[in-house]
Design an enzyme around this catalytic site. Structure first.
Site, PDB file in Angstrom:
ATOM      1  N   LYS A 240       0.453  -1.286   0.026  1.00  0.00           N
ATOM      2  CA  LYS A 240       0.090  -0.046   0.076  1.00  0.00           C
ATOM      3  C   LYS A 240       0.957   1.491  -0.170  1.00  0.00           C
ATOM      4  O   LYS A 240       2.168   1.391   0.539  1.00  0.00           O
ATOM      5  CB  LYS A 240      -0.712  -0.271   0.834  1.00  0.00           C
ATOM      6  CG  LYS A 240      -2.094   1.287   0.909  1.00  0.00           C
ATOM      7  CD  LYS A 240      -2.947   1.339   2.423  1.00  0.00           C
ATOM      8  CE  LYS A 240      -2.989   2.510   2.752  1.00  0.00           C
ATOM      9  NZ  LYS A 240      -4.426   2.604   3.994  1.00  0.00           N
ATOM     10  N   LYS A 252     -11.033  12.339   9.015  1.00  0.00           N
ATOM     11  CA  LYS A 252      -9.982  11.617   9.773  1.00  0.00           C
ATOM     12  C   LYS A 252      -9.835  12.877  11.103  1.00  0.00           C
ATOM     13  O   LYS A 252     -10.004  14.346  10.404  1.00  0.00           O
ATOM     14  CB  LYS A 252      -8.429  11.573   9.530  1.00  0.00           C
ATOM     15  CG  LYS A 252      -8.617  10.264   8.764  1.00  0.00           C
ATOM     16  CD  LYS A 252      -6.958   9.248   8.908  1.00  0.00           C
ATOM     17  CE  LYS A 252      -7.017   7.929   7.895  1.00  0.00           C
ATOM     18  NZ  LYS A 252      -7.324   6.950   8.988  1.00  0.00           N
ATOM     19  N   ARG A 326      -7.388  -0.097   0.128  1.00  0.00           N
ATOM     20  CA  ARG A 326      -8.589  -1.382  -0.031  1.00  0.00           C
ATOM     21  C   ARG A 326      -8.268  -0.910  -1.870  1.00  0.00           C
ATOM     22  O   ARG A 326      -8.189  -1.208  -2.936  1.00  0.00           O
ATOM     23  CB  ARG A 326      -9.377  -1.422   0.552  1.00  0.00           C
ATOM     24  CG  ARG A 326     -10.536  -1.101   0.453  1.00  0.00           C
ATOM     25  CD  ARG A 326     -11.452  -1.315   1.562  1.00  0.00           C
ATOM     26  NE  ARG A 326     -11.186  -1.205   3.217  1.00  0.00           N
ATOM     27  CZ  ARG A 326     -12.270  -1.592   4.419  1.00  0.00           C
ATOM     28  NH1 ARG A 326     -13.576  -1.895   3.814  1.00  0.00           N
ATOM     29  NH2 ARG A 326     -11.057  -0.774   5.412  1.00  0.00           N
TER      30      ARG A 326
HETATM   31  N1  BES Z   1      -4.987   4.278   7.222  1.00  0.00           N
HETATM   32  C1  BES Z   1      -5.176   3.794   7.378  1.00  0.00           C
HETATM   33  C2  BES Z   1      -5.323   2.729   8.971  1.00  0.00           C
HETATM   34  C3  BES Z   1      -4.799   3.227   9.834  1.00  0.00           C
HETATM   35  C4  BES Z   1      -5.285   3.297  11.048  1.00  0.00           C
HETATM   36  C5  BES Z   1      -3.223   3.370   9.593  1.00  0.00           C
HETATM   37  C6  BES Z   1      -3.931   4.275  11.981  1.00  0.00           C
HETATM   38  C7  BES Z   1      -2.035   3.409  10.646  1.00  0.00           C
HETATM   39  C8  BES Z   1      -2.724   3.384  11.849  1.00  0.00           C
HETATM   40  C9  BES Z   1      -6.948   3.276   6.616  1.00  0.00           C
HETATM   41  O1  BES Z   1      -6.650   3.736   5.292  1.00  0.00           O
HETATM   42  C10 BES Z   1      -8.431   3.487   7.048  1.00  0.00           C
HETATM   43  O2  BES Z   1      -8.500   5.000   6.891  1.00  0.00           O
HETATM   44  N2  BES Z   1      -8.604   2.634   7.374  1.00  0.00           N
HETATM   45  C11 BES Z   1     -10.290   3.077   8.463  1.00  0.00           C
HETATM   46  C12 BES Z   1     -11.164   2.050   6.966  1.00  0.00           C
HETATM   47  C13 BES Z   1     -13.211   2.336   7.853  1.00  0.00           C
HETATM   48  C14 BES Z   1     -12.797   3.811   7.215  1.00  0.00           C
HETATM   49  C15 BES Z   1     -13.659   1.121   7.241  1.00  0.00           C
HETATM   50  C16 BES Z   1      -9.843   2.606   9.792  1.00  0.00           C
HETATM   51  O3  BES Z   1      -9.610   1.651  10.232  1.00  0.00           O
HETATM   52  O4  BES Z   1     -10.243   3.491  10.454  1.00  0.00           O
HETATM   53 ZN    ZN Z   2      -5.227   4.394   4.293  1.00  0.00          ZN
HETATM   54 MN    MN Z   3      -8.473   5.572   5.162  1.00  0.00          MN
END
Ligand code: BES
Ligand code: ZN
Ligand code: MN
Length: 475
Positions: A240, A252, A326
């Site tokens: 990724k 976020k 993803r």
């Molecule tokens: N890059 C993030 C995941 C992440 C979280 C990496 C903390 C490193 C540290 C990913 O793209 C993300 O935002 N995932 C979401 C998915 C959700 C929206 C289904 C998450 O985990 O909140």
């Molecule tokens: Zn991410």
């Molecule tokens: Mn994300």
């Protein structure tokens, strides 16, 4: 660190198993004063009086000794030496009942781990340590082979860390690709970089959608290493490569965004692995791809509700723009399995916050469609001291990301978030080849140091991947 085999000199370290005695005045003194029992990892330092300073290092019960412990103790020892201003150390190994080459590798690694720095300010750096090492047993060429292997692996790990620690003003898709080209070409890895126009022509609509909101255009990076002419088989790696993840319109929180330059941790690991393989001329054939882009907000950004297509032809309903990784992986995965036709594939991604809830910063979460492949990887990861935990790849979870209007939606909601995210990626594996998914959101970037890794970027799984594709022969 300077590492000399079969040399003497420097602070003398006595390896002492629990319950055993050694013929040394410092040991007698420490015993008498109840300062030392030989517990695993116990360290007692004796400053120089006459001759060199000495250290007692407890080995615990030799029968229970693990390479993981040894690595951690070596790191602790290196830190102790640094804090005392010592710059040379003599390690004469005793019989630890483990492969002597692996012992050497673990100790080398512990010492090397404390050397890693990522600093954007002036700070005093501890003086370099010279390690004079005598193994318990040879043969010497095997020891040298091990040393060369772990050195190369850690060069790859450190390179990965540098890429991941660099912030998004420095590393964006174009510069990430440049770094890969500059460093990998030098070690015999062939790198091809596709720009936005070419990615459009290739038909990667899913990947392109995620990067639409940024002025920094995406890059698709393909890396090829052919080090085993005896085999036609190629292992594929997918990392990724979000050089920044703001979440997009599903934005976020400020706190959740600060470290999101680490969202190319998977890319860092695969680039670092390619570097290590090339540098050591490992006997393996590996192809790696990274779909690098930024997930930002602008008038051009993709939005929630959008239905997008993908290289595979499957459609995706975007219910959350923060579940972007993803979507990029969908195209990267389909490309490597369908167009490059690798024989097996592993993807690595800082994919879900959910993996942090489940496994913290110690374990990578894993999924697979092929148990034998995963078991091999598990062994390779164990040897590397990189912890991995397999999650159930059960069909039942897949209902979570079924969409009414498209083939899939890009989020299955909160429940089993790591599993559904991984399974979504698995939908884009062509030809049913063996596949492993590694969610490294908890392990690629640490909020605090652990037994042998530093805080911030870790370069996790460079060593495991290397061990998998280029296995070390048994001792
Ligand atoms: N890059 C993030 C995941 C992440 C979280 C990496 C903390 C490193 C540290 C990913 O793209 C993300 O935002 N995932 C979401 C998915 C959700 C929206 C289904 C998450 O985990 O909140
Ligand atoms: Zn991410
Ligand atoms: Mn994300």
């Amino acid at each position: 660190m300077k590492f000399n085999l079969n040399k003497k000199g420097g602070v003398k370290v006595h390896f002492v198993p629990k319950g055993e005695s050694i013929d040394s005045p410092v040991f007698v003194w420490a015993k008498e004063h109840e300062k030392f029992e030989g517990k695993g990892g116990q360290l007692v330092y004796f400053p120089k009086v006459e001759g060199e300073a000495e250290i007692l290092l407890g080995v615990g019960d030799v029968e229970e000794l693990s390479l993981y412990d040894l690595r951690a103790w070596a790191k602790k020892l290196a830190k102790l030496l640094q804090s005392k201003g010592e710059t040379e150390v003599e390690l004469s190994l005793i019989d630890l009942k483990v492969c002597n080459r692996k012992v050497l590798m673990a100790i080398y690694e512990g010492f090397r781990q404390v050397e890693y720095r990522f600093l954007k300010k002036e700070e005093e750096v501890p003086a370099e340590i010279t390690v004079n090492y005598t193994a318990f047993k040879g043969p010497e060429e095997k020891l040298m082979e091990g040393l060369n292997r772990i050195q190369g692996q850690l060069d790859g790990v450190f390179f990965a860390r540098d890429l991941v620690n660099e912030t998004s003003n420095v590393i964006y898709p174009e510069t990430l690709a440049q770094k890969a080209v500059e460093n990998l070409s030098e070690v015999g890895v062939n790198v091809t970089v596709y720009d936005k126009k070419q990615i459009e022509e290739m038909g990667m609509e899913a990947f392109l959608s995620v990067g639409k909101g940024s002025d920094n255009e995406p890059r698709f990076i393909v890396m090829e290493y052919k080090g085993n002419p005896d085999s036609k088989e190629v292992t594929g790696l997918v990392g990724k490569g979000l050089t920044y993840d703001s979440g997009g319109y599903s934005i976020k929180t400020p706190g959740g965004m600060v470290t999101m330059h680490c969202d190319m941790g998977g890319a860092g690991t695969v680039i670092g692995t390619m570097y290590a393989l090339g540098k050591t001329k490992a006997k393996a054939n590996v192809t790696a791809v990274v779909a690098a882009c930024e997930n930002l907000i602008s008038g051009h950004a993709y939005k929630t509700g959008d239905i997008i297509s993908s290289l595979s032809g499957k459609t995706i309903e975007v219910v959350n723009t923060d579940a972007e990784g993803r979507i990029t992986l969908a195209d990267a995965m389909y490309y490597i399995t369908n167009e490059l036709k690798v024989d097996r594939v592993i993807d690595l991604a800082t994919l879900t916050g959910a993996v942090l809830s489940a496994l913290g910063e110690e374990y990578t979460g894993a999924l697979t469609n092929n148990q034998e492949f995963f078991d091999n990887f598990q062994k390779a990861a164990d040897l590397a001291g990189e912890k991995v935990w397999q999650l159930p790849n059960d069909e039942a979870f897949k209902r979570g990301y079924k969409s009414k209007v498209a083939d899939f939606k890009n989020s299955g909601g909160r429940n089993a978030g790591t599993i559904t995210a991984g399974q979504f990626v698995g939908e884009f594996v062509a030809n049913d080849i063996p596949w492993i998914h590694l969610d490294i959101a908890g392990t690629a970037y640490l909020s605090k140091e652990n037994a042998y890794l530093p805080e911030l970027a870790t370069g996790v799984h460079v060593k495991a991947l290397y061990n998998l594709v280029a296995p070390m022969d048994e001792c």
